[in-house]
Scaffold this active site. Structure first.
Site, PDB file in Angstrom:
ATOM      1  N   ARG A  38      20.018  31.667 -42.524  1.00  0.00           N
ATOM      2  CA  ARG A  38      19.817  32.457 -43.745  1.00  0.00           C
ATOM      3  C   ARG A  38      21.133  33.000 -44.300  1.00  0.00           C
ATOM      4  O   ARG A  38      21.294  33.112 -45.518  1.00  0.00           O
ATOM      5  CB  ARG A  38      18.849  33.608 -43.472  1.00  0.00           C
ATOM      6  CG  ARG A  38      17.417  33.112 -43.413  1.00  0.00           C
ATOM      7  CD  ARG A  38      16.440  34.195 -43.051  1.00  0.00           C
ATOM      8  NE  ARG A  38      15.078  33.791 -43.391  1.00  0.00           N
ATOM      9  CZ  ARG A  38      13.994  34.427 -42.980  1.00  0.00           C
ATOM     10  NH1 ARG A  38      14.098  35.522 -42.245  1.00  0.00           N
ATOM     11  NH2 ARG A  38      12.806  34.002 -43.330  1.00  0.00           N
ATOM     12  N   LYS A 203       0.703  32.141 -36.059  1.00  0.00           N
ATOM     13  CA  LYS A 203       0.033  33.056 -36.996  1.00  0.00           C
ATOM     14  C   LYS A 203      -1.202  32.388 -37.596  1.00  0.00           C
ATOM     15  O   LYS A 203      -1.227  32.031 -38.777  1.00  0.00           O
ATOM     16  CB  LYS A 203       1.001  33.466 -38.099  1.00  0.00           C
ATOM     17  CG  LYS A 203       2.144  34.329 -37.598  1.00  0.00           C
ATOM     18  CD  LYS A 203       3.026  34.719 -38.767  1.00  0.00           C
ATOM     19  CE  LYS A 203       4.493  34.704 -38.401  1.00  0.00           C
ATOM     20  NZ  LYS A 203       5.357  34.334 -39.512  1.00  0.00           N
TER      21      LYS A 203
HETATM   22  P1  ADP Z   1       6.945  30.069 -38.278  1.00  0.00           P
HETATM   23  O1  ADP Z   1       7.860  31.229 -38.038  1.00  0.00           O
HETATM   24  O2  ADP Z   1       7.666  28.764 -38.293  1.00  0.00           O
HETATM   25  O3  ADP Z   1       6.076  30.263 -39.482  1.00  0.00           O
HETATM   26  P2  ADP Z   1       5.017  31.122 -36.397  1.00  0.00           P
HETATM   27  O4  ADP Z   1       5.718  32.416 -36.448  1.00  0.00           O
HETATM   28  O5  ADP Z   1       3.652  31.031 -36.937  1.00  0.00           O
HETATM   29  O6  ADP Z   1       5.938  29.964 -37.038  1.00  0.00           O
HETATM   30  O7  ADP Z   1       4.876  30.645 -34.898  1.00  0.00           O
HETATM   31  C1  ADP Z   1       5.985  30.406 -34.052  1.00  0.00           C
HETATM   32  C2  ADP Z   1       5.608  30.706 -32.626  1.00  0.00           C
HETATM   33  O8  ADP Z   1       4.453  29.986 -32.255  1.00  0.00           O
HETATM   34  C3  ADP Z   1       6.680  30.299 -31.651  1.00  0.00           C
HETATM   35  O9  ADP Z   1       7.252  31.469 -31.109  1.00  0.00           O
HETATM   36  C4  ADP Z   1       5.940  29.477 -30.595  1.00  0.00           C
HETATM   37  O10 ADP Z   1       6.291  29.836 -29.282  1.00  0.00           O
HETATM   38  C5  ADP Z   1       4.498  29.836 -30.855  1.00  0.00           C
HETATM   39  N1  ADP Z   1       3.558  28.800 -30.412  1.00  0.00           N
HETATM   40  C6  ADP Z   1       3.501  27.524 -30.784  1.00  0.00           C
HETATM   41  N2  ADP Z   1       2.533  26.859 -30.124  1.00  0.00           N
HETATM   42  C7  ADP Z   1       1.942  27.759 -29.307  1.00  0.00           C
HETATM   43  C8  ADP Z   1       0.871  27.689 -28.371  1.00  0.00           C
HETATM   44  N3  ADP Z   1       0.224  26.553 -28.134  1.00  0.00           N
HETATM   45  N4  ADP Z   1       0.534  28.822 -27.732  1.00  0.00           N
HETATM   46  C9  ADP Z   1       1.198  29.968 -27.967  1.00  0.00           C
HETATM   47  N5  ADP Z   1       2.212  30.102 -28.831  1.00  0.00           N
HETATM   48  C10 ADP Z   1       2.590  29.004 -29.491  1.00  0.00           C
HETATM   49 MG    MG Z   2       7.554  33.155 -37.138  1.00  0.00          MG
END
Ligand code: ADP
Ligand code: MG
Length: 402
Positions: A38, A203
């Protein structure tokens, strides 16, 4: 919408320009920046103004302080990185609109750059009270002759430095905001087909909101990461200790039905890497997605799913990806995310438009060793890009049109 090009085409030399950037970077325990994407993305706009002889006052936030100063949310680590990237000293104000900010701004020479302390140290920044927010915006606006909105990651927020300040100064979209909006427009208006959207991450509830709208435009929807289990549950499978949004199971059922009716293909993981707990130091197992043991949790898509997802993406001409396929921060669960990143990098070379959105998604591809230019665009704003794709009006963009 006026852009920074319009501002630069006029007489900006010697003028003071307030720039809202998104410098909300992840920090480790020693407050080292772990992903400076960023900061790098904010440089071109700041540099263009400085090169044109403007006095540039950069404002930004970091983390979620509660309207009062808190050392751990200070922008100090960002000042040094910004100085390095700009190749010139950036003056730093220890407050937002107080004595320090006033004296720093007053001391700026033409072409100088200053950064004010974390905007969220002031309760006015995020206040729901129009007057409180407006008062803070007045104080920020008093520093400058013009406002450039370049913090794409915050344009979905109606906040003092994003929205209210634009009503008080001549306002322009910065280069980053311009680019982001252009790319998102290409996704919503006439994307080249096949167009796939890959959703993952943690999320679940937030991201389900976007699916309804995406089903109007996308041909395929691939769902992995922590998002997948609520869908698997909706299909009648048990998901053990995996991330699950129980309240959204019915919503997911409805999405599956709607998708069928609309001819949108929904692709879910067919196998899953499971572990007894959220840890890298435990024995893992690969199971079919309908056989997740009750005492295990799914932490990545499995090898068969990696193949499947790759097949569904390889012929795409447009892909939007938000959310990692697994808990990529731990090496044993990064393979699914790596596989998706690799296909996207491959098809980018063949001319497909690929967009990666989301803070963790962007950090994941960089952590896995991919370079930014291996993708069409890495969005600096996860929430903002999702809300745009949902079809919502983004206050920070709308106000620039006014
Ligand atoms: P972004 O920031 O790209 O929008 P999110 O914040 O929604 O993505 O999610 C990112 C998090 O999701 C990461 O920290 C990752 O560890 C977690 N994650 C991905 N798959 C799983 C899973 N199967 N179980 C728990 N956490 C997960
Ligand atoms: Mg995130």
């Amino acid at each position: 919408m006026k852009t920074i090009e319009d501002l630069l085409a006029g007489d900006v030399h010697g003028k003071t320009v307030l720039v809202r950037s998104d410098l909300n970077v992840p920090l480790d325990d020693e407050r080292n920046i772990t992903d400076d994407g960023r900061v790098r993305a904010s440089v071109p706009t700041i540099k263009a103004l400085s090169d044109a002889g403007a006095k540039v006052v950069v404002v930004a936030h970091l983390g979620r302080p509660k309207g009062a100063p808190e050392e751990k949310y200070s922008l100090t680590p960002v000042v040094s990185r910004l100085s390095e990237l700009l190749g010139k000293d950036v003056a730093f104000a220890k407050d937002t609109v107080g004595e320090s900010a006033k004296s720093v701004v007053a001391g700026l020479q033409d072409g100088d750059v200053a950064l004010l302390e974390n905007l969220r140290f002031n309760p006015g920044e995020t206040s729901k009270d129009e007057k409180e927010r407006g008062d803070f915006a007045d104080q920020l606006a008093a520093f400058a002759d013009a406002f450039v909105s370049d913090g794409f990651g915050v344009v979905h927020r109606k906040q003092a430095s994003v929205y209210d300040v634009a009503t008080r100064l001549p306002h322009y979209a910065g280069g980053l905001v311009g680019t982001e909006v252009e790319v998102l427009q290409r996704l919503t208006q006439n994307p080249e087909r096949p167009y796939a959207v890959v959703l993952g991450g943690a999320k679940v509830a937030d991201k389900l909101a976007v699916i309804e709208n995406l089903m109007q435009t996308a041909d395929r929807l691939l769902i992995g990461g922590g998002m997948a289990y609520t869908f698997l549950k909706a299909q009648g499978h048990e998901v053990g200790k995996s991330l699950l949004d129980e309240e959204k199971v019915d919503t997911c059922k409805k999405f599956l039905e709607d998708a069928k009716a609309k001819g949108v293909e929904i692709v879910l993981p067919i196998d899953t890497v499971v572990a007894p707990e959220f840890s890298a130091d435990v024995d893992t197992l690969v199971v079919d997605s309908d056989e997740i043991p009750a005492d295990m949790m799914g932490l990545d898509i499995g090898p068969k799913s990696r193949e499947l997802f790759a097949t569904k993406l390889r012929d795409c001409r447009t892909v939007f990806w938000n959310g990692p396929m697994g808990a990529f921060e731990m090496a044993p669960y990064a393979y699914g995310t790596e596989a998706v990143a690799q296909v996207l990098a491959d098809i980018t070379k063949e001319g497909a438009l690929t967009v990666v959105g989301g803070g963790d998604s962007a950090a994941a591809v960089r952590q896995l060793g991919f370079a930014d230019d291996q993708f069409g665009h890495i969005s600096t704003g996860g929430g903002a890009s999702l809300e745009y794709l949902e079809g919502k009006t983004l206050p920070g963009i709308e106000i620039l049109d006014a």
